[in-house]
Write a protein that holds these residues in place. Structure first.
Motif, PDB file in Angstrom:
ATOM      1  N   ASP A 122      -8.209  -2.796   0.202  1.00 27.63           N
ATOM      2  CA  ASP A 122      -7.989  -2.499   1.614  1.00 27.63           C
ATOM      3  C   ASP A 122      -8.625  -1.164   1.968  1.00 27.63           C
ATOM      4  OD1 ASP A 122      -7.204  -2.229   4.166  1.00 27.63           O
ATOM      5  OD2 ASP A 122      -5.047  -2.278   3.803  1.00 27.63           O
ATOM      6  N   SER A 142      -6.706   1.179   4.810  1.00 29.39           N
ATOM      7  CA  SER A 142      -5.395   1.768   4.625  1.00 29.39           C
ATOM      8  C   SER A 142      -5.547   3.256   4.289  1.00 29.39           C
ATOM      9  CB  SER A 142      -4.688   1.028   3.492  1.00 29.39           C
ATOM     10  OG  SER A 142      -3.762   1.882   2.897  1.00 29.39           O
ATOM     11  N   MET A 179       0.832  -1.211   0.000  1.00 30.50           N
ATOM     12  CA  MET A 179       0.000   0.000   0.000  1.00 30.50           C
ATOM     13  C   MET A 179       0.862   1.255   0.000  1.00 30.50           C
ATOM     14  SD  MET A 179      -2.882  -1.292  -0.247  1.00 30.50           S
ATOM     15  CE  MET A 179      -3.937   0.131  -0.154  1.00 30.50           C
ATOM     16  N   GLU A 180       2.023   1.189   0.651  1.00 24.71           N
ATOM     17  CA  GLU A 180       2.894   2.367   0.671  1.00 24.71           C
ATOM     18  C   GLU A 180       3.300   2.696  -0.759  1.00 24.71           C
ATOM     19  OE1 GLU A 180       3.703  -0.350   2.476  1.00 24.71           O
ATOM     20  OE2 GLU A 180       3.216   0.312   4.514  1.00 24.71           O
TER      21      GLU A 180
END
Lengths: 410, 210
Positions: free
Chosen positions: A181, A184, A151-152
């Motif tokens: 997600d 997030s 996700m980063e």
């Protein structure tokens, strides 16, 4: 295994700390540090470490791979140390916004290390910080390919797509991550950017605020929030957001830039200059920041300083046409029309489809008394531009009225 | 005579469409009401400015006193106002629903000029009233800006007043659920108004940091 992780963490912390202090003698520090690294590997509870194998994965709990079982040997330790040295050097360059050096350093990694989520994220970031959005996009997209659950970095990818105005790809990404997600904070930054590109700033704001709810320390979400407030001309709230961003990360130059641009719009040029200079102190290579500083100096009638600053901007990033364009604008204020025209001709040759360039050329030609040329430039500008036609038409109407300045109507 | 006025009124009344909040145009314009100081001629306790501006169409302002019922919107600087939108609901407010609204603008209470009058017929939902500067200049505060576009000069004012002239079924007090005031949205990265907005990707790439 834990020892290896701790070392990686320490490397992380050290390079951030170094970046924050802006250490000059990083060469020495780094070699000394590598020695320390080797020592701590040896002391670290005797856990044997073998080189290779996904050592670059620092986040997301994947770091354990580095400490895969192996036979303890000085060779393995050296391999890990060498790898970490490259990574930390690159990270330090990146934290100090020396993007070409960071890219060069990362390019020395072997393919099995280069093609990992973390490394490609940093590569994308390095391209992003120097406004090379095409390359940033491809790096971050391959990051997604090699590490689909990461996700980063997706917030960065979404801003890259925002800059490139790829609304279809951005909306696809937003769909995908919000399905993947929902908890997030990066997800909501992506979705917010998607709406921001559609100019639905109120909705975008809601999503950026949701990102902040999920992670109250997410610096970038505050910045994005601030930019949306600026789009709504709600400057008080925007200032508060940018201040929050700076509070969570003092080296987040985007927020300093955001504050500067607000003061610039409010015509508080001294304040704007201060904030742009703060941003430039953090990211001294940024040509966009230099152009903005040049524009502020221009507005403050410090023409010579403005010219120098813009000169620096175009030297540091020859691709940036804004620098020469603003130089021409400054030269025009200084009544050096012939030079302004020369500058603009260069810009026009590089970017032949920018109507703002023709518009300014028309104004310069009018000052030089070349009415026919001015008319020609205005006509081209009108032809290229589809929105701001009134401004050009007004200029055409006033073409034969040499006493009237274009600016006077405000 | 009476017939005549009715006939002339008819074409001025388009069927009041039900518009949701999302149909209000936030893309080319922005809500500027939060930059203003709002006041009302009268209000029932608990049904005042807060309810008028709370983004909820379940709550409303209810006047509580003599006519005319007024909403005063005072800006700290001269603002361009392009549209005012009202949320009205005849099906629940009935005789409280405004029938005729007059919108006035100027620099203070004392030099207001009527900008437009809106007649309503059993409205349900958002009613959008576009605003333009009144013809012939009028008060000094209202400047006809030549750059206003093809539709006419834009309205610029320090002070906007909405007057509820009449209610349906001769009601005495009025209910208004929401009022939104819109100004134009300017390009987000444009700083110098004497220059054009950039259109080429080469320029836009370096136009801002995000």
């Amino acid at each position: 295994m834990m020892a290896a992780l701790a070392v990686v963490k320490a490397a992380h912390a050290t390079s951030v700390a170094l970046a924050a202090r802006g250490e000059a003698e990083q060469g020495d520090t780094m070699t000394g540090w590598a020695a320390k690294l080797q020592e701590s590997c040896r002391d670290g509870g005797g856990s044997p470490i073998r080189g290779g194998g996904g050592g670059a994965r620092r986040e997301g709990g994947g770091g354990g791979d580095a400490a895969a079982a192996g036979v303890g040997s000085g060779e393995g330790v050296r391999a890990v140390a060498a790898l970490l040295l490259v990574l930390s050097k690159a990270y330090q360059h990146l934290m100090q916004f020396r993007c070409p050096e960071a890219l060069q350093e990362l390019g020395r990694l072997p393919p099995q290390q280069y093609c990992t989520g973390w490394v490609l994220h940093q590569v994308g970031r390095a391209y992003f910080e120097r406004a090379d959005y095409g390359n940033a996009k491809s790096a971050l997209e391959s990051m997604q390919r090699y590490d689909p659950h990461r996700m980063e970095g997706l917030d960065l990818l979404s801003t890259t797509l925002w800059h490139l105005k790829r609304d279809v790809e951005l909306s696809y990404l937003a769909q995908k991550v919000s399905e993947f997600d929902r908890r997030s904070p990066q997800t909501w930054c992506v979705v917010g950017n998607c709406f921001s590109l559609q100019k639905e700033h109120e909705t975008a704001l809601r999503f950026f605020q949701r990102a902040i709810q999920l992670d109250a320390d997410m610096t970038y979400a505050y910045t994005l929030c601030g930019h949306e407030y600026v789009a709504n001309e709600d400057f008080d709230k925007a200032v508060a957001c940018f201040r929050m961003a700076i509070r969570t990360d003092r080296r987040h130059y985007n927020a300093w830039y955001g504050l500067g641009s607000i003061y610039h719009r409010q015509e508080k040029y001294d304040m704007a200059e201060y904030h742009f200079r703060r941003a430039l102190k953090i990211n001294p290579q940024s040509s966009v920041l230099r152009v903005y500083l040049g524009m502020v100096l221009h507005a403050n009638k410090r023409y010579l300083e403005a010219l120098d600053m813009l000169e620096l901007a175009s030297k540091s990033e020859p691709r940036n046409p804004q620098a020469s364009f603003q130089r021409a604008n400054v030269l025009m204020s200084m009544e050096r029309y012939a030079e302004a025209l020369r500058e603009l001709e260069v810009v026009r040759d590089n970017v032949p489809k920018e109507s703002a360039v023709y518009f300014l050329m028309g104004k310069v030609c009018k000052k030089l008394g070349q009415t026919d040329a001015a008319m020609r430039h205005f006509t081209i500008a009108l032809d290229l531009h589809n929105k701001d036609k009134n401004l050009i038409k007004a200029a055409v109407d006033r073409l034969n009225d040499p006493d009237m300045d274009e600016e006077e109507k405000f | 005579m009476a017939d005549d006025s009715q006939v002339s009124q008819q074409p001025a009344q388009p069927p009041e469409a039900k518009t949701e909040a999302s149909e209000l145009d936030y893309v080319t314009r922005r809500e500027i009401g939060r930059e203003a100081v709002w006041s009302l001629s009268s209000a029932k306790p608990g049904n005042g400015v807060d309810q008028l501006r709370d983004d909820s169409t379940d709550t409303y302002w209810q006047s509580d006193g003599g006519q005319p019922h007024l909403i005063n919107i005072q800006f700290h600087k001269k603002m361009t106002v392009v549209e005012i939108a009202f949320h009205l609901d005849f099906s629940s407010d009935e005789s409280y629903t405004p029938k005729k609204l007059s919108i006035r603008a100027g620099s203070s209470f004392h030099d207001l000029v009527e900008v437009t009058v809106k007649e309503l017929h059993e409205p349900v939902g958002w009613v959008r009233v576009p605003l333009f500067a009144p013809g012939g200049g009028g008060a000094a505060a209202i400047a006809a800006d030549a750059a206003g576009g093809a539709e006419g000069p834009v309205l610029r004012a320090h002070f906007v007043q909405i007057c509820v002239v009449a209610m349906h079924q001769n009601g005495r007090d009025t209910h208004i659920r929401q009022v939104k005031v819109f100004g134009p949205r300017l390009a987000s990265v444009q700083h110098d108004p004497s220059l054009l907005e950039f259109i080429s990707p080469e320029f836009e790439t370096f136009a801002c940091i995000r």
